[in-house]
Design a protein around this motif. Structure first.
Motif, PDB file in Angstrom:
ATOM      1  N   TYR A 204       0.868  -1.172   0.000  1.00 38.96           N
ATOM      2  CA  TYR A 204       0.000   0.000   0.000  1.00 38.96           C
ATOM      3  C   TYR A 204       0.910   1.229   0.000  1.00 38.96           C
ATOM      4  O   TYR A 204       1.796   1.352   0.854  1.00 38.96           O
ATOM      5  CB  TYR A 204      -0.914   0.001   1.217  1.00 38.96           C
ATOM      6  CG  TYR A 204      -1.849  -1.190   1.236  1.00 38.96           C
ATOM      7  CD1 TYR A 204      -3.038  -1.176   0.506  1.00 38.96           C
ATOM      8  CD2 TYR A 204      -1.532  -2.334   1.979  1.00 38.96           C
ATOM      9  CE1 TYR A 204      -3.889  -2.276   0.513  1.00 38.96           C
ATOM     10  CE2 TYR A 204      -2.385  -3.432   1.987  1.00 38.96           C
ATOM     11  CZ  TYR A 204      -3.550  -3.398   1.250  1.00 38.96           C
ATOM     12  OH  TYR A 204      -4.391  -4.488   1.252  1.00 38.96           O
ATOM     13  N   VAL A 205       0.688   2.102  -0.968  1.00 39.77           N
ATOM     14  CA  VAL A 205       1.533   3.286  -1.130  1.00 39.77           C
ATOM     15  C   VAL A 205       0.690   4.517  -0.816  1.00 39.77           C
ATOM     16  O   VAL A 205      -0.311   4.791  -1.489  1.00 39.77           O
ATOM     17  CB  VAL A 205       2.103   3.379  -2.556  1.00 39.77           C
ATOM     18  CG1 VAL A 205       2.995   4.609  -2.692  1.00 39.77           C
ATOM     19  CG2 VAL A 205       2.887   2.110  -2.898  1.00 39.77           C
ATOM     20  N   LEU A 206       1.096   5.238   0.218  1.00 37.42           N
ATOM     21  CA  LEU A 206       0.369   6.406   0.688  1.00 37.42           C
ATOM     22  C   LEU A 206       1.131   7.671   0.296  1.00 37.42           C
ATOM     23  O   LEU A 206       2.232   7.924   0.784  1.00 37.42           O
ATOM     24  CB  LEU A 206       0.223   6.332   2.215  1.00 37.42           C
ATOM     25  CG  LEU A 206      -0.504   7.473   2.916  1.00 37.42           C
ATOM     26  CD1 LEU A 206      -1.975   7.525   2.516  1.00 37.42           C
ATOM     27  CD2 LEU A 206      -0.365   7.336   4.442  1.00 37.42           C
ATOM     28  N   PHE A 207       0.542   8.438  -0.620  1.00 33.38           N
ATOM     29  CA  PHE A 207       1.076   9.761  -0.928  1.00 33.38           C
ATOM     30  C   PHE A 207       0.452  10.734   0.067  1.00 33.38           C
ATOM     31  O   PHE A 207      -0.749  10.680   0.343  1.00 33.38           O
ATOM     32  CB  PHE A 207       0.716  10.176  -2.358  1.00 33.38           C
ATOM     33  CG  PHE A 207       1.314   9.307  -3.417  1.00 33.38           C
ATOM     34  CD1 PHE A 207       2.595   9.533  -3.888  1.00 33.38           C
ATOM     35  CD2 PHE A 207       0.596   8.253  -3.950  1.00 33.38           C
ATOM     36  CE1 PHE A 207       3.154   8.721  -4.869  1.00 33.38           C
ATOM     37  CE2 PHE A 207       1.125   7.441  -4.934  1.00 33.38           C
ATOM     38  CZ  PHE A 207       2.416   7.678  -5.401  1.00 33.38           C
ATOM     39  N   ASN A 219       5.081  19.906   1.086  1.00 32.27           N
ATOM     40  CA  ASN A 219       5.478  19.083  -0.053  1.00 32.27           C
ATOM     41  C   ASN A 219       4.828  17.711   0.023  1.00 32.27           C
ATOM     42  O   ASN A 219       4.260  17.329   1.030  1.00 32.27           O
ATOM     43  CB  ASN A 219       7.003  18.959  -0.113  1.00 32.27           C
ATOM     44  CG  ASN A 219       7.605  18.626   1.253  1.00 32.27           C
ATOM     45  OD1 ASN A 219       7.175  17.713   1.929  1.00 32.27           O
ATOM     46  ND2 ASN A 219       8.627  19.400   1.654  1.00 32.27           N
ATOM     47  N   ILE A 220       4.931  16.964  -1.083  1.00 33.06           N
ATOM     48  CA  ILE A 220       4.351  15.633  -1.172  1.00 33.06           C
ATOM     49  C   ILE A 220       5.441  14.594  -0.924  1.00 33.06           C
ATOM     50  O   ILE A 220       6.547  14.693  -1.461  1.00 33.06           O
ATOM     51  CB  ILE A 220       3.700  15.389  -2.543  1.00 33.06           C
ATOM     52  CG1 ILE A 220       2.729  16.514  -2.881  1.00 33.06           C
ATOM     53  CG2 ILE A 220       2.996  14.029  -2.570  1.00 33.06           C
ATOM     54  CD1 ILE A 220       1.625  16.722  -1.898  1.00 33.06           C
ATOM     55  N   ARG A 221       5.101  13.578  -0.119  1.00 29.62           N
ATOM     56  CA  ARG A 221       6.027  12.500   0.220  1.00 29.62           C
ATOM     57  C   ARG A 221       5.293  11.159   0.109  1.00 29.62           C
ATOM     58  O   ARG A 221       4.086  11.126  -0.163  1.00 29.62           O
ATOM     59  CB  ARG A 221       6.591  12.696   1.627  1.00 29.62           C
ATOM     60  CG  ARG A 221       7.377  14.002   1.794  1.00 29.62           C
ATOM     61  CD  ARG A 221       7.757  14.265   3.248  1.00 29.62           C
ATOM     62  NE  ARG A 221       8.444  15.536   3.404  1.00 29.62           N
ATOM     63  CZ  ARG A 221       9.699  15.664   3.843  1.00 29.62           C
ATOM     64  NH1 ARG A 221      10.419  14.593   4.175  1.00 29.62           N
ATOM     65  NH2 ARG A 221      10.247  16.855   3.974  1.00 29.62           N
ATOM     66  N   ILE A 222       6.022  10.074   0.348  1.00 24.91           N
ATOM     67  CA  ILE A 222       5.467   8.730   0.219  1.00 24.91           C
ATOM     68  C   ILE A 222       5.737   7.929   1.493  1.00 24.91           C
ATOM     69  O   ILE A 222       6.824   8.011   2.068  1.00 24.91           O
ATOM     70  CB  ILE A 222       6.101   7.982  -0.978  1.00 24.91           C
ATOM     71  CG1 ILE A 222       5.760   8.666  -2.298  1.00 24.91           C
ATOM     72  CG2 ILE A 222       5.657   6.527  -1.022  1.00 24.91           C
ATOM     73  CD1 ILE A 222       6.471   8.042  -3.501  1.00 24.91           C
TER      74      ILE A 222
END
Length: 310
Positions: A204-207, A219-222
């Motif tokens: 499961y990849v959460l942005f 900012n956007i991270r993962i």
């Protein structure tokens, strides 16, 4: 090869990609809001994920009816295995619940419902940026959002805007009628909001957005996990550039995962792409969204659904 020949070749490849998408019966749809979300749900479509055209002359498809402020910000739509589109959204600046509605065609919608996901927390300030994700393994929907509870995470209380200090919370449901107890989904020691979820490489990849104002992050991270509703990792380094970004949403087109987001201080949309989820290329100059687009969700529909919307 001359510059003219390169341009002709690029245009021909673009035409082939669009023609192939049209023939394959897949269309990319984008749900979004405009202004403060007062007029409701807006929709745009694309065959290549780059050029987006507004539907209904960029007018609203659904007017918000629940919540004190009656807003429809951050509309998140997914296609469920039941043949319905399920949508959640932010209804208000200061309430303890979120909005929900469903549709079979994106034109006719169910009665709007207010889900009181944080009513059990007497001091909770808000429920912002809800998302819904269907998990094929557990056959459940995960609904998650961000809330500030004053005093709950004092170590980061001074770093937010106007005292907001968000963490992500969640519930699961099978039918949007019965919900699990609310629990904490993501806390890695910073102010976090605007999560969106995909499944890739058996994870499961959460942005997410690092919402820290002082010192500024925005900012956007993962983060990743092997489990749907727990165990998410520490956040990666920023995958967006030297600008403030929020509201990520992701889809795989061809070999690339594309993440769209709102460059909200620049008043336009941005995008990055990656074929390995590690190295990201900024393609903001390649995309074109309707004027006034605020962030939302990308999802796939059939040409049949698009033709009815038209």
């Amino acid at each position: 090869m001359t510059l003219k020949e390169i341009f002709i070749a690029f245009a021909f490849l673009f035409f082939l990609n669009v023609a192939s998408a049209q023939k394959s019966n897949d269309v990319y749809m984008f749900s979004y809001f405009m202004g403060n979300g007062e007029d409701g749900l807006h929709l745009a479509y694309s065959y290549d994920g780059l050029k987006w055209d507004a539907l209904k002359n960029n007018q609203s498809f659904l007017t918000p009816q629940v919540g004190i402020d009656k807003l429809m910000r951050d509309p998140c739509i997914i296609s469920g295995p039941d043949g319905k589109f399920h949508m959640v959204w932010t209804v208000s600046w200061g309430e303890k619940g979120i909005g929900y509605a469903s549709s079979e065609d994106l034109v006719h919608w169910s009665e709007q419902k207010y889900i009181p996901v944080m009513e059990h927390e007497p001091t909770a300030r808000n429920c912002w940026a809800p998302e819904v994700f269907y998990d094929g393994d557990s056959k459940q929907y995960l609904i998650f959002w961000s809330t500030t509870i004053p005093g709950r995470f004092p170590e980061t209380e001074s770093g937010g805007d106007s005292g907001y200090n968000h963490r992500m919370y969640c519930v699961v449901t099978e039918d949007f009628k019965n919900f699990s107890d609310t629990k904490l989904l993501y806390d890695q020691g910073f102010n976090v909001i605007d999560g969106t979820l995909i499944k890739a490489k058996n994870k499961y990849v959460l942005f997410l957005k690092n919402e820290t104002r002082t010192p500024p992050e925005k900012n956007i991270r993962i983060a990743t996990s092997k489990k749907l509703a727990e165990g998410y990792s520490r956040a990666s380094e920023p995958i967006t550039g030297d600008y403030w970004a929020e509201g990520p949403t992701s889809v795989k087109i061809g070999q690339y995962w594309i993440v769209y987001f709102d460059k909200y201080t620049d008043h336009n949309m941005g995008a990055i792409r990656s074929d390995d989820m590690e190295n990201w290329e900024d393609i903001s100059e390649m995309i074109n969204f309707p004027e006034g687009t605020r962030h939302g969700t990308v999802f796939k529909v059939s040409n049949k659904v698009l033709n009815k919307l038209k």
